[in-house]
Design a protein around this motif. Structure first.
Motif, mmCIF file in Angstrom:
data_model
loop_
_atom_site.group_PDB
_atom_site.id
_atom_site.type_symbol
_atom_site.label_atom_id
_atom_site.label_comp_id
_atom_site.label_asym_id
_atom_site.label_seq_id
_atom_site.Cartn_x
_atom_site.Cartn_y
_atom_site.Cartn_z
ATOM 1 N N VAL A 25 0.839 -1.201 0.000
ATOM 2 C CA VAL A 25 0.000 0.000 0.000
ATOM 3 C C VAL A 25 0.875 1.252 0.000
ATOM 4 O O VAL A 25 0.607 2.213 -0.729
ATOM 5 C CB VAL A 25 -0.966 -0.020 1.205
ATOM 6 N N ARG A 26 1.922 1.249 0.785
ATOM 7 C CA ARG A 26 2.842 2.395 0.786
ATOM 8 C C ARG A 26 3.530 2.528 -0.573
ATOM 9 O O ARG A 26 3.695 3.641 -1.095
ATOM 10 C CB ARG A 26 3.884 2.233 1.892
ATOM 11 N N ASP A 27 3.933 1.408 -1.139
ATOM 12 C CA ASP A 27 4.603 1.450 -2.443
ATOM 13 C C ASP A 27 3.672 1.987 -3.526
ATOM 14 O O ASP A 27 4.130 2.540 -4.526
ATOM 15 C CB ASP A 27 5.087 0.048 -2.837
ATOM 16 N N ALA A 28 2.358 1.829 -3.321
ATOM 17 C CA ALA A 28 1.386 2.344 -4.285
ATOM 18 C C ALA A 28 1.211 3.852 -4.177
ATOM 19 O O ALA A 28 0.512 4.452 -5.004
ATOM 20 C CB ALA A 28 0.037 1.660 -4.079
ATOM 21 N N GLY A 29 1.832 4.474 -3.177
ATOM 22 C CA GLY A 29 1.815 5.926 -3.081
ATOM 23 C C GLY A 29 1.119 6.493 -1.870
ATOM 24 O O GLY A 29 1.029 7.728 -1.742
ATOM 25 N N ALA A 30 0.634 5.656 -0.962
ATOM 26 C CA ALA A 30 -0.023 6.173 0.234
ATOM 27 C C ALA A 30 0.988 6.864 1.138
ATOM 28 O O ALA A 30 2.091 6.351 1.358
ATOM 29 C CB ALA A 30 -0.705 5.036 0.995
ATOM 30 N N ASP A 31 0.621 8.027 1.657
ATOM 31 C CA ASP A 31 1.484 8.716 2.617
ATOM 32 C C ASP A 31 1.544 7.966 3.937
ATOM 33 O O ASP A 31 2.528 8.067 4.670
ATOM 34 C CB ASP A 31 0.970 10.132 2.868
ATOM 35 N N PHE A 32 0.471 7.231 4.245
ATOM 36 C CA PHE A 32 0.444 6.417 5.462
ATOM 37 C C PHE A 32 -0.613 5.327 5.308
ATOM 38 O O PHE A 32 -1.480 5.394 4.431
ATOM 39 C CB PHE A 32 0.136 7.272 6.705
ATOM 40 N N VAL A 33 -0.489 4.308 6.125
ATOM 41 C CA VAL A 33 -1.476 3.233 6.208
ATOM 42 C C VAL A 33 -2.200 3.375 7.538
ATOM 43 O O VAL A 33 -1.572 3.571 8.582
ATOM 44 C CB VAL A 33 -0.808 1.846 6.115
ATOM 45 N N GLU A 34 -3.531 3.304 7.494
ATOM 46 C CA GLU A 34 -4.359 3.364 8.701
ATOM 47 C C GLU A 34 -4.881 1.950 8.985
ATOM 48 O O GLU A 34 -5.833 1.501 8.352
ATOM 49 C CB GLU A 34 -5.514 4.348 8.510
#
Length: 267
Positions: A25-34
């Motif tokens: 998910v981070r590699d897909a461009g999310a600034d953070f994971v909730e």
């Protein structure tokens, strides 16, 4: 035309159930994971609470806080289970919370009022336990947020306005709220009231209708974000969607970032 939002100030994250996918998910461009609290940081079986340690690193926010077995609106529900659950989750989350992190109380299964229980008694119980939970998480540096749900999922705090009025009735104005565009769309929200009380909002969740990811949702569904962004909300936004898989995350993040900057979306 809407005023462009400062995309550098608006951190865009993704709510994700299983932390084993967090790196993708981070590699897909999310600034953070909730991440979900239930299943990642704590498990409840036969009224026994077990703290887990996923070791994923620091997060600015967490969601799905209470397991359904921890009844928040039932006066005779086990106080020992409630207390042990708070102790376990506070300790587990404190290890992986960024400074100033939020923990979101949605958790319809835990908070819903059972049929036959006096509503006034149930609301009083819920508010008392919410205040206890607020203090327990604050002691380890976490801020508890209340998420208004919708009448199809919950029978307490079923809209933003109802949540504000419920908190105010108990003197809990310091408990801030989540603005969730999916729940708002199913709650017949008073949008003028929401805009006028934007100072009560600490965090935002977004999805299209039926939890569609922005890459598959009508683009106008993003306008629900403007209700609070155009009134000065500048905090984090998390996409809480029914993604088919991680591959949909990048396109959805691109759509939202383009919208926030009022640039042509090419996803």
């Amino acid at each position: 035309m809407a005023v462009p939002i400062d995309r550098e100030a608006t951190m865009l994250g993704v709510v994700w159930r299983d932390l084993t996918d967090a790196s993708a998910v981070r590699d897909a461009g999310a600034d953070f994971v909730e991440p979900y609290v239930v299943g990642n940081y704590v498990r409840v079986e036969d009224d026994v609470v077990t703290a887990l340690d996923p070791g994923d690193g620091l997060h600015p926010s967490f969601v799905v806080l209470f397991a359904g077995a921890v009844k928040l609106s039932v006066p005779d529900a086990s106080p020992d289970l409630f207390a042990s659950y708070l102790d376990a989750t506070a300790a587990a989350l404190a290890r992986e919370a960024e400074p100033g992190a939020f923990v979101v109380l949605g958790s319809a299964g835990a908070r819903n009022i059972p049929e036959g229980l006096d509503r006034a008694v149930a609301e009083r119980t819920f508010l008392q336990r919410l205040a206890v939970a607020r203090d327990a998480y604050a002691a380890v540096g976490l801020e508890l947020l209340l998420e208004p749900l919708n009448p199809g999922e919950s029978n307490i705090a079923r809209s933003f306005k109802e949540a504000v009025e419920l908190l105010d009735s108990a003197g809990l104005q310091d408990v801030r709220l989540v603005w969730d565009t999916y729940h708002a769309g199913r709650s017949d929200e008073d949008l003028a009231f929401v805009a006028d009380h934007v100072d009560r909002i600490a965090h935002v969740h977004h999805s299209g209708p039926d939890r569609l990811p922005p890459s598959r949702a009508p683009r106008e569904s993003l306008d629900a974000l403007r209700v609070v962004l155009d009134r000065g909300y500048a905090g984090h936004v998390s996409l809480e969607c029914d993604f088919a898989d991680v591959s949909e995350v990048a396109d959805s993040l691109a759509v939202v970032r383009a919208y926030l900057g009022q640039e042509p979306a090419n996803a």
